[in-house]
Write an enzyme that holds these catalytic residues in place. Structure first.
Site, PDB file in Angstrom:
ATOM      1  N   GLY A 147       0.763  -1.121   0.069  1.00 54.92           N
ATOM      2  CA  GLY A 147      -0.079  -0.233   0.186  1.00 54.92           C
ATOM      3  C   GLY A 147       0.861   1.313  -0.072  1.00 54.92           C
ATOM      4  N   SER A 172       1.566   3.358  -2.677  1.00 56.03           N
ATOM      5  CA  SER A 172       1.358   4.084  -3.347  1.00 56.03           C
ATOM      6  C   SER A 172       0.822   5.545  -3.070  1.00 56.03           C
ATOM      7  CB  SER A 172       0.789   3.667  -4.919  1.00 56.03           C
ATOM      8  OG  SER A 172      -0.770   3.183  -4.492  1.00 56.03           O
ATOM      9  N   SER A 173      -0.004   5.558  -1.871  1.00 54.85           N
ATOM     10  CA  SER A 173      -0.777   6.406  -1.547  1.00 54.85           C
ATOM     11  C   SER A 173      -0.957   6.457   0.143  1.00 54.85           C
ATOM     12  CB  SER A 173      -2.318   6.157  -1.959  1.00 54.85           C
ATOM     13  OG  SER A 173      -3.207   6.915  -1.428  1.00 54.85           O
ATOM     14  N   GLY A 174      -1.418   7.894   0.408  1.00 56.21           N
ATOM     15  CA  GLY A 174      -1.540   7.947   2.082  1.00 56.21           C
ATOM     16  C   GLY A 174      -0.582   7.519   3.002  1.00 56.21           C
ATOM     17  N   ASP A 200      -0.239  -7.122  -6.246  1.00 65.52           N
ATOM     18  CA  ASP A 200      -1.673  -7.181  -5.689  1.00 65.52           C
ATOM     19  C   ASP A 200      -1.491  -8.044  -4.461  1.00 65.52           C
ATOM     20  OD1 ASP A 200      -4.264  -7.783  -4.762  1.00 65.52           O
ATOM     21  OD2 ASP A 200      -4.861  -7.974  -6.811  1.00 65.52           O
ATOM     22  N   SER A 231      -3.467  -1.759  11.503  1.00 66.94           N
ATOM     23  CA  SER A 231      -4.530  -1.817  11.871  1.00 66.94           C
ATOM     24  C   SER A 231      -5.546  -0.577  11.944  1.00 66.94           C
ATOM     25  CB  SER A 231      -4.888  -2.718  13.157  1.00 66.94           C
ATOM     26  OG  SER A 231      -6.050  -2.838  13.800  1.00 66.94           O
ATOM     27  N   TYR A 287     -15.123  -3.484   8.637  1.00 66.38           N
ATOM     28  CA  TYR A 287     -14.006  -2.853   8.749  1.00 66.38           C
ATOM     29  C   TYR A 287     -13.544  -3.000  10.333  1.00 66.38           C
ATOM     30  CZ  TYR A 287     -10.247   0.766   8.369  1.00 66.38           C
ATOM     31  OH  TYR A 287      -9.075   1.105   8.184  1.00 66.38           O
ATOM     32  N   SER A 288     -14.449  -2.816  11.023  1.00 65.72           N
ATOM     33  CA  SER A 288     -13.682  -2.732  12.646  1.00 65.72           C
ATOM     34  C   SER A 288     -13.626  -4.263  13.018  1.00 65.72           C
ATOM     35  CB  SER A 288     -15.101  -2.426  13.569  1.00 65.72           C
ATOM     36  OG  SER A 288     -14.963  -1.402  14.075  1.00 65.72           O
ATOM     37  N   LYS A 337     -10.142  -5.187  11.180  1.00 66.76           N
ATOM     38  CA  LYS A 337      -9.062  -4.655  11.825  1.00 66.76           C
ATOM     39  C   LYS A 337      -8.641  -5.017  13.354  1.00 66.76           C
ATOM     40  CE  LYS A 337      -7.563  -1.787   8.726  1.00 66.76           C
ATOM     41  NZ  LYS A 337      -6.374  -2.120   7.989  1.00 66.76           N
ATOM     42  N   THR A 391      -6.055  10.723   3.957  1.00 66.12           N
ATOM     43  CA  THR A 391      -5.424   9.915   2.768  1.00 66.12           C
ATOM     44  C   THR A 391      -6.663   9.708   1.744  1.00 66.12           C
ATOM     45  OG1 THR A 391      -6.339   7.853   3.719  1.00 66.12           O
ATOM     46  CG2 THR A 391      -4.091   8.622   4.354  1.00 66.12           C
TER      47      THR A 391
HETATM   48  N1  NAP Z   1      -7.119   6.741   6.730  1.00 74.71           N
HETATM   49  C1  NAP Z   1      -7.400   6.489   7.831  1.00 74.71           C
HETATM   50  O1  NAP Z   1      -8.156   7.436   8.344  1.00 74.71           O
HETATM   51  C2  NAP Z   1      -6.986   5.150   8.317  1.00 74.71           C
HETATM   52  C3  NAP Z   1      -7.461   4.934   9.705  1.00 74.71           C
HETATM   53  C4  NAP Z   1      -6.968   3.853  10.097  1.00 74.71           C
HETATM   54  C5  NAP Z   1      -6.263   2.870   9.466  1.00 74.71           C
HETATM   55  N2  NAP Z   1      -6.313   3.025   8.140  1.00 74.71           N
HETATM   56  C6  NAP Z   1      -5.472   1.863   7.414  1.00 74.71           C
HETATM   57  O2  NAP Z   1      -4.055   2.624   6.963  1.00 74.71           O
HETATM   58  C7  NAP Z   1      -3.844   1.819   5.725  1.00 74.71           C
HETATM   59  C8  NAP Z   1      -3.463   2.643   4.521  1.00 74.71           C
HETATM   60  O3  NAP Z   1      -4.720   3.256   4.248  1.00 74.71           O
HETATM   61  P1  NAP Z   1      -4.509   4.823   3.701  1.00 74.71           P
HETATM   62  O4  NAP Z   1      -5.494   5.486   4.690  1.00 74.71           O
HETATM   63  O5  NAP Z   1      -3.254   4.982   3.389  1.00 74.71           O
HETATM   64  O6  NAP Z   1      -5.378   4.819   2.432  1.00 74.71           O
HETATM   65  P2  NAP Z   1      -5.022   5.047   0.852  1.00 74.71           P
HETATM   66  O7  NAP Z   1      -4.561   6.196   0.722  1.00 74.71           O
HETATM   67  O8  NAP Z   1      -6.328   4.605  -0.012  1.00 74.71           O
HETATM   68  O9  NAP Z   1      -3.982   3.847   0.516  1.00 74.71           O
HETATM   69  C9  NAP Z   1      -4.076   2.484   0.261  1.00 74.71           C
HETATM   70  C10 NAP Z   1      -3.209   1.949  -0.382  1.00 74.71           C
HETATM   71  O10 NAP Z   1      -3.244   0.289  -0.156  1.00 74.71           O
HETATM   72  C11 NAP Z   1      -3.206  -0.040  -1.627  1.00 74.71           C
HETATM   73  N3  NAP Z   1      -3.871  -1.297  -1.796  1.00 74.71           N
HETATM   74  C12 NAP Z   1      -5.395  -1.452  -1.962  1.00 74.71           C
HETATM   75  N4  NAP Z   1      -5.586  -2.679  -2.271  1.00 74.71           N
HETATM   76  C13 NAP Z   1      -4.496  -3.289  -2.528  1.00 74.71           C
HETATM   77  C14 NAP Z   1      -4.046  -4.677  -3.021  1.00 74.71           C
HETATM   78  N5  NAP Z   1      -5.169  -5.225  -3.089  1.00 74.71           N
HETATM   79  N6  NAP Z   1      -2.729  -5.101  -3.084  1.00 74.71           N
HETATM   80  C15 NAP Z   1      -1.889  -3.862  -2.681  1.00 74.71           C
HETATM   81  N7  NAP Z   1      -2.129  -2.604  -2.221  1.00 74.71           N
HETATM   82  C16 NAP Z   1      -3.229  -2.323  -2.281  1.00 74.71           C
HETATM   83  C17 NAP Z   1      -3.465   0.959  -2.549  1.00 74.71           C
HETATM   84  O11 NAP Z   1      -2.830   1.349  -3.750  1.00 74.71           O
HETATM   85  P3  NAP Z   1      -3.455   0.387  -5.285  1.00 74.71           P
HETATM   86  O12 NAP Z   1      -4.834   1.013  -5.295  1.00 74.71           O
HETATM   87  O13 NAP Z   1      -2.648   1.051  -6.276  1.00 74.71           O
HETATM   88  O14 NAP Z   1      -3.342  -0.898  -4.892  1.00 74.71           O
HETATM   89  C18 NAP Z   1      -2.878   2.274  -1.824  1.00 74.71           C
HETATM   90  O15 NAP Z   1      -1.503   2.446  -1.929  1.00 74.71           O
HETATM   91  C19 NAP Z   1      -5.128   0.811   5.629  1.00 74.71           C
HETATM   92  O16 NAP Z   1      -4.839  -0.550   5.939  1.00 74.71           O
HETATM   93  C20 NAP Z   1      -6.211   1.440   6.385  1.00 74.71           C
HETATM   94  O17 NAP Z   1      -7.174   0.618   6.856  1.00 74.71           O
HETATM   95  C21 NAP Z   1      -6.543   4.196   7.523  1.00 74.71           C
END
Ligand code: NAP
Length: 274
Positions: free
Chosen positions: A12, A14-16, A57, A135, A149-150, A153, A184
């Site tokens: 993951g 590529s983003s956030g 993936d 998580s 989702y809860s 995690k 993100t």
């Molecule tokens: N944002 C929040 O408020 C928050 C809070 C608590 C926890 N989290 C957790 O933090 C983690 C990162 O999320 P984020 O907030 O940074 O979201 P995000 O910006 O949407 O980033 C998600 C990343 O996961 C990759 N991804 C999704 N499906 C994938 C797959 N099947 N194989 C490989 N890569 C995959 C996406 O790239 P591609 O689409 O190119 O595959 C992207 O790089 C997640 O596990 C999320 O549950 C986020």
């Protein structure tokens, strides 16, 4: 980590949170294979460290194996894995099909399991390695209309803690990071269960308002660097903590969730979200 230029596989990336973590690890001299389905994100090759974006993936075992083999061929070792790839699906449980629930578990849980499973033989052969899972505070607070989702995690948090006991004899350490609201691409990428989008659903109004509020909180949330720094800090420690909740307010929420009587805790969550 003891290696002079540690080699990290980050999913993951590529983003956030993943992209911020990759940048920070690179600045600290690490070589980061930054994996995502798109293979996107910035490529960096600096005197300090490197970011090498790779297309992988986490739901494709062969793709995960191929990336690990590539890392071993290019670097001769792998020091740590950060299982961060994830997504979210919202909707009342009654409005969510089992297939949609499986979608939630596929990437966030089995994707992490596939990645960890593929790294473990390498770590055991090396006599050590590090596993970081990402998580959420949703693992300790039951979030309505994001029940799956809860649940996923919480499952990932428990998996990390249980596996840490299994792999400790092999010199492998584990850490689970529980982020709170973070700004993100996660919010935009969130899917909704199909039936939850039908205005005739008895949950429609409450779900829409509730998830709308959560999405606002996410978009007003922390910078992803806050989580990235916490991950970097743990990877830099001699002994990683097993559970890490970045930022004091979210840490306090986690502690209260454990200490408050359940009925009171559920009342507060209900007041906020249902
Ligand atoms: N944002 C929040 O408020 C928050 C809070 C608590 C926890 N989290 C957790 O933090 C983690 C990162 O999320 P984020 O907030 O940074 O979201 P995000 O910006 O949407 O980033 C998600 C990343 O996961 C990759 N991804 C999704 N499906 C994938 C797959 N099947 N194989 C490989 N890569 C995959 C996406 O790239 P591609 O689409 O190119 O595959 C992207 O790089 C997640 O596990 C999320 O549950 C986020």
């Amino acid at each position: 980590m003891k290696a002079s230029s540690p080699i990290v596989l980050l999913t993951g990336g590529s983003s956030g949170i993943g992209a911020a973590t990759a940048r920070l690890l690179c600045q600290r001299g690490m070589t980061v294979y930054s994996a995502s389905r798109s293979g996107g994100g910035e490529a960096v090759s600096s005197p300090a460290g490197r970011i090498i974006p790779v297309s992988m993936d986490v739901n494709d075992s062969a793709a995960v194996q191929a990336v690990i083999q590539r890392i071993l061929q290019e670097q001769g070792r792998l020091d740590a894995v950060v299982c961060n790839a994830g997504n979210g699906i919202a909707g009342a449980v009654e409005d969510t099909s089992v297939e949609e629930a499986r979608y939630q578990f596929e990437t966030c849980f089995y994707g992490a399991v596939r990645t960890i499973d593929a790294c473990l033989p390498v770590f055991r052969a090396q006599g050590g390695g590090r596993i970081v899972t990402v998580s959420s505070v949703a693992a300790v607070i039951p979030i309505p209309f994001q029940a799956y989702y809860s649940s996923v995690k919480a499952a990932l948090h428990m998996l990390t803690r249980a596996i840490s006991l299994e792999v400790k004899p092999f010199g492998i350490q584990c850490c689970c990071v529980l982020p709170g609201d973070t700004k993100t691409g996660f919010t935009k990428a969130r899917k909704f269960a199909q039936a939850s989008q039908d205005p005739a659903s008895p949950y429609y109004k409450t779900m829409t308002e509730s998830v709308g509020k959560m999405e606002k909180d996410e978009q007003n949330g922390m910078a992803p660097e806050v989580i990235g720094k916490a991950i970097c800090r743990q990877l830099g420690r001699r002994r990683m903590k097993l559970t890490v909740t970045p930022r004091l307010d979210y840490r306090a929420i986690g502690i209260l969730a454990r200490l408050l009587p359940e009925r009171l805790m559920m009342w507060i969550v209900g007041l906020l979200y249902s």
